[in-house]
Design a protein around this motif. Sequence first.
Motif, PDB file in Angstrom:
ATOM      1  N   LEU A 115       0.821  -1.208   0.000  1.00  0.00           N
ATOM      2  CA  LEU A 115       0.000   0.000   0.000  1.00  0.00           C
ATOM      3  C   LEU A 115       0.855   1.258   0.000  1.00  0.00           C
ATOM      4  O   LEU A 115       0.580   2.219  -0.731  1.00  0.00           O
ATOM      5  CB  LEU A 115      -0.930   0.005   1.217  1.00  0.00           C
ATOM      6  N   THR A 116       1.888   1.276   0.841  1.00  0.00           N
ATOM      7  CA  THR A 116       2.677   2.496   1.004  1.00  0.00           C
ATOM      8  C   THR A 116       3.754   2.660  -0.050  1.00  0.00           C
ATOM      9  O   THR A 116       4.153   3.787  -0.363  1.00  0.00           O
ATOM     10  CB  THR A 116       3.320   2.539   2.403  1.00  0.00           C
ATOM     11  N   SER A 117       4.233   1.563  -0.613  1.00  0.00           N
ATOM     12  CA  SER A 117       5.334   1.680  -1.570  1.00  0.00           C
ATOM     13  C   SER A 117       4.853   2.075  -2.962  1.00  0.00           C
ATOM     14  O   SER A 117       5.586   2.727  -3.698  1.00  0.00           O
ATOM     15  CB  SER A 117       6.137   0.381  -1.650  1.00  0.00           C
ATOM     16  N   TYR A 118       3.603   1.692  -3.317  1.00  0.00           N
ATOM     17  CA  TYR A 118       3.146   2.146  -4.630  1.00  0.00           C
ATOM     18  C   TYR A 118       1.648   2.054  -4.888  1.00  0.00           C
ATOM     19  O   TYR A 118       1.122   2.799  -5.731  1.00  0.00           O
ATOM     20  CB  TYR A 118       3.894   1.406  -5.740  1.00  0.00           C
ATOM     21  N   VAL A 119       0.918   1.208  -4.180  1.00  0.00           N
ATOM     22  CA  VAL A 119      -0.494   1.015  -4.543  1.00  0.00           C
ATOM     23  C   VAL A 119      -1.313   2.287  -4.335  1.00  0.00           C
ATOM     24  O   VAL A 119      -2.028   2.736  -5.244  1.00  0.00           O
ATOM     25  CB  VAL A 119      -1.110  -0.170  -3.765  1.00  0.00           C
ATOM     26  N   LEU A 120      -1.248   2.897  -3.147  1.00  0.00           N
ATOM     27  CA  LEU A 120      -2.054   4.088  -2.907  1.00  0.00           C
ATOM     28  C   LEU A 120      -1.669   5.220  -3.849  1.00  0.00           C
ATOM     29  O   LEU A 120      -2.550   5.910  -4.391  1.00  0.00           O
ATOM     30  CB  LEU A 120      -1.905   4.530  -1.446  1.00  0.00           C
ATOM     31  N   GLY A 121      -0.390   5.416  -4.063  1.00  0.00           N
ATOM     32  CA  GLY A 121       0.033   6.462  -4.985  1.00  0.00           C
ATOM     33  C   GLY A 121      -0.453   6.229  -6.398  1.00  0.00           C
ATOM     34  O   GLY A 121      -0.854   7.166  -7.099  1.00  0.00           O
ATOM     35  N   PHE A 122      -0.475   4.980  -6.823  1.00  0.00           N
ATOM     36  CA  PHE A 122      -0.901   4.655  -8.186  1.00  0.00           C
ATOM     37  C   PHE A 122      -2.411   4.807  -8.343  1.00  0.00           C
ATOM     38  O   PHE A 122      -2.898   5.447  -9.270  1.00  0.00           O
ATOM     39  CB  PHE A 122      -0.472   3.235  -8.541  1.00  0.00           C
ATOM     40  N   VAL A 123      -3.182   4.200  -7.421  1.00  0.00           N
ATOM     41  CA  VAL A 123      -4.621   4.153  -7.651  1.00  0.00           C
ATOM     42  C   VAL A 123      -5.302   5.492  -7.354  1.00  0.00           C
ATOM     43  O   VAL A 123      -6.311   5.822  -8.001  1.00  0.00           O
ATOM     44  CB  VAL A 123      -5.288   3.017  -6.839  1.00  0.00           C
ATOM     45  N   MET A 124      -4.767   6.283  -6.441  1.00  0.00           N
ATOM     46  CA  MET A 124      -5.419   7.554  -6.139  1.00  0.00           C
ATOM     47  C   MET A 124      -5.140   8.587  -7.223  1.00  0.00           C
ATOM     48  O   MET A 124      -6.028   9.358  -7.589  1.00  0.00           O
ATOM     49  CB  MET A 124      -4.995   8.040  -4.755  1.00  0.00           C
ATOM     50  N   THR A 125      -3.939   8.604  -7.760  1.00  0.00           N
ATOM     51  CA  THR A 125      -3.699   9.484  -8.908  1.00  0.00           C
ATOM     52  C   THR A 125      -4.390   8.937 -10.158  1.00  0.00           C
ATOM     53  O   THR A 125      -4.843   9.700 -11.015  1.00  0.00           O
ATOM     54  CB  THR A 125      -2.196   9.662  -9.169  1.00  0.00           C
ATOM     55  N   GLY A 126      -4.499   7.616 -10.242  1.00  0.00           N
ATOM     56  CA  GLY A 126      -5.239   7.030 -11.347  1.00  0.00           C
ATOM     57  C   GLY A 126      -6.710   7.404 -11.307  1.00  0.00           C
ATOM     58  O   GLY A 126      -7.344   7.587 -12.356  1.00  0.00           O
ATOM     59  N   ARG A 127      -7.266   7.535 -10.096  1.00  0.00           N
ATOM     60  CA  ARG A 127      -8.677   7.934  -9.986  1.00  0.00           C
ATOM     61  C   ARG A 127      -8.908   9.291 -10.645  1.00  0.00           C
ATOM     62  O   ARG A 127      -9.951   9.519 -11.282  1.00  0.00           O
ATOM     63  CB  ARG A 127      -9.103   7.977  -8.524  1.00  0.00           C
ATOM     64  N   TYR A 128      -7.953  10.209 -10.492  1.00  0.00           N
ATOM     65  CA  TYR A 128      -8.116  11.512 -11.152  1.00  0.00           C
ATOM     66  C   TYR A 128      -8.267  11.340 -12.661  1.00  0.00           C
ATOM     67  O   TYR A 128      -9.117  11.976 -13.295  1.00  0.00           O
ATOM     68  CB  TYR A 128      -6.927  12.433 -10.849  1.00  0.00           C
ATOM     69  N   GLN A 129      -7.463  10.469 -13.265  1.00  0.00           N
ATOM     70  CA  GLN A 129      -7.549  10.256 -14.710  1.00  0.00           C
ATOM     71  C   GLN A 129      -8.907   9.675 -15.106  1.00  0.00           C
ATOM     72  O   GLN A 129      -9.467  10.007 -16.160  1.00  0.00           O
ATOM     73  CB  GLN A 129      -6.425   9.321 -15.159  1.00  0.00           C
ATOM     74  N   ILE A 130      -9.446   8.786 -14.256  1.00  0.00           N
ATOM     75  CA  ILE A 130     -10.761   8.205 -14.549  1.00  0.00           C
ATOM     76  C   ILE A 130     -11.851   9.265 -14.394  1.00  0.00           C
ATOM     77  O   ILE A 130     -12.776   9.362 -15.217  1.00  0.00           O
ATOM     78  CB  ILE A 130     -11.022   6.992 -13.650  1.00  0.00           C
ATOM     79  N   GLU A 131     -11.750  10.070 -13.328  1.00  0.00           N
ATOM     80  CA  GLU A 131     -12.723  11.146 -13.145  1.00  0.00           C
ATOM     81  C   GLU A 131     -12.685  12.122 -14.315  1.00  0.00           C
ATOM     82  O   GLU A 131     -13.731  12.621 -14.764  1.00  0.00           O
ATOM     83  CB  GLU A 131     -12.437  11.885 -11.834  1.00  0.00           C
ATOM     84  N   LEU A 132     -11.502  12.404 -14.813  1.00  0.00           N
ATOM     85  CA  LEU A 132     -11.358  13.314 -15.946  1.00  0.00           C
ATOM     86  C   LEU A 132     -12.080  12.763 -17.173  1.00  0.00           C
ATOM     87  O   LEU A 132     -12.760  13.496 -17.902  1.00  0.00           O
ATOM     88  CB  LEU A 132      -9.870  13.525 -16.240  1.00  0.00           C
ATOM     89  N   ALA A 133     -11.947  11.456 -17.408  1.00  0.00           N
ATOM     90  CA  ALA A 133     -12.600  10.844 -18.562  1.00  0.00           C
ATOM     91  C   ALA A 133     -14.100  10.748 -18.387  1.00  0.00           C
ATOM     92  O   ALA A 133     -14.863  10.922 -19.346  1.00  0.00           O
ATOM     93  CB  ALA A 133     -12.012   9.451 -18.800  1.00  0.00           C
ATOM     94  N   ALA A 134     -14.555  10.480 -17.151  1.00  0.00           N
ATOM     95  CA  ALA A 134     -15.979  10.232 -16.906  1.00  0.00           C
ATOM     96  C   ALA A 134     -16.769  11.502 -16.618  1.00  0.00           C
ATOM     97  O   ALA A 134     -17.997  11.472 -16.609  1.00  0.00           O
ATOM     98  CB  ALA A 134     -16.130   9.257 -15.744  1.00  0.00           C
TER      99      ALA A 134
END
Length: 436
Positions: free
Chosen positions: A248-267
């Motif tokens: 979670l701390t090494s990469y998952v949270l950083g990846f999925v939370m910034t990824g959510r912005y990209q999904i919100e932008l598209a949707a």
Amino acid sequence: MWRKRIGVVAAVAALLCGGALPAQAADRQYSGGLPDGANWVADVPDNWTGTIILYSHGFGPLTAHDAPDDATRQALLDRGYALVGSSYSGPSWWALESAVRDQFDSLQAVENLIGRPRRTLAWGTSMGGLISALESEDGGHRIDGTLTTCGLVAGAVNMNDYQLNGEYALSHLLAPDVPVKLVNYQDTVDAAAAAATLTGVVSGAQASPQGQARTALGAALMNEPTWFTGATPPAGFREQEAQQAQELTSYVLGFVMTGRYQIELAAGGNSSGTAGVNYRALLDRSRNAGQVRALYREAGLDLDADLAKLTRDADIHGNPVAGAHLARTSQPTGRLAVPELDIHTVADQLVPVGQENWYGQRVAVSGSASRLRQAYVRATGHCAFTTSETLAALSALEHRVQTGRWDDVADPDRLNAAAGGTARYVDFRVPPLVGA
């Protein structure tokens, strides 16, 4: 435009005849653009066998790729496959609105250059696996079969829901007084700041048994595996939680939370919410419920109270317009028009293996179960397959396309044998996807 110059006479002759370029030509590389702004690239070997692989790349910059990595590309070219893939046209890295169209348009562009193939196979990794699964529903007979590797086959609606459930639990239970923005990001900087804050919260929580127990609960709601590093999965619940906290701390949270912005932008907004979710029911579905309960007992915490608090305080509401957009563009129906083989590692931190459970059920309900096979590699990591493992899966798919029968080619023993005895395919009971 072409990336490598080839003989002009041979090229013109091939195009006039509608056929492939002469076998004696060097490996050819092509690239071009599509009307919507997407780009495509293609590689055609001199020993082309007549099969094209339509490759869909994963989440990230909109750059055209026709293979997951250089080693796999070369192995495919050596075996006579032609390769093509597009960049997609956006509007964000979550490019599902245009991706299937861009892929099929890229395929057509290459066919215009080298001639109609004998067979076309779709292949996608991660987000590209979702794209390929959507291509499997193609009613235009443009592909003959599909391979998804580490595919996000449960779609964006489900992914947004379970990721938000886990992030909410981590934030609300570990540091209720620390503001962590979970949805409706203004930009990448906004999302990255939220991810950094929540990452710090989870890191700090590891100093106490109470923090560790609550981290395990959040990880369970996010469908995070208990194996992250090492040759074998950890056996003890504390060791499992330590690995979940590390991922979670090494990469998952950083990846999925910034990824959510990209999904919100598209949707056009946030699709998911917490309001009305029964968090006790979610945990009861998790394969890690026993781990969570044991760690809560050791920490002297009241699990029932925490689950009731999560359910009572949940107040995030999704935007129905955004939800409808993702349901239309980014959610498979399971109605397969062609055979499909999915492969997944048993411990995937970014696209949990439980996605295959949800997808398998969706395909069965649609009446397409005979077209789908799923196989599992005993490994940890996202898309952590060897080249031989992916080529063995491709060979199994081709058997199905050629014969109309799966026989036992997608069974672990046959896949391992096809990979020369070096593969790690195993029988595996796939857990449910919590929050789907």
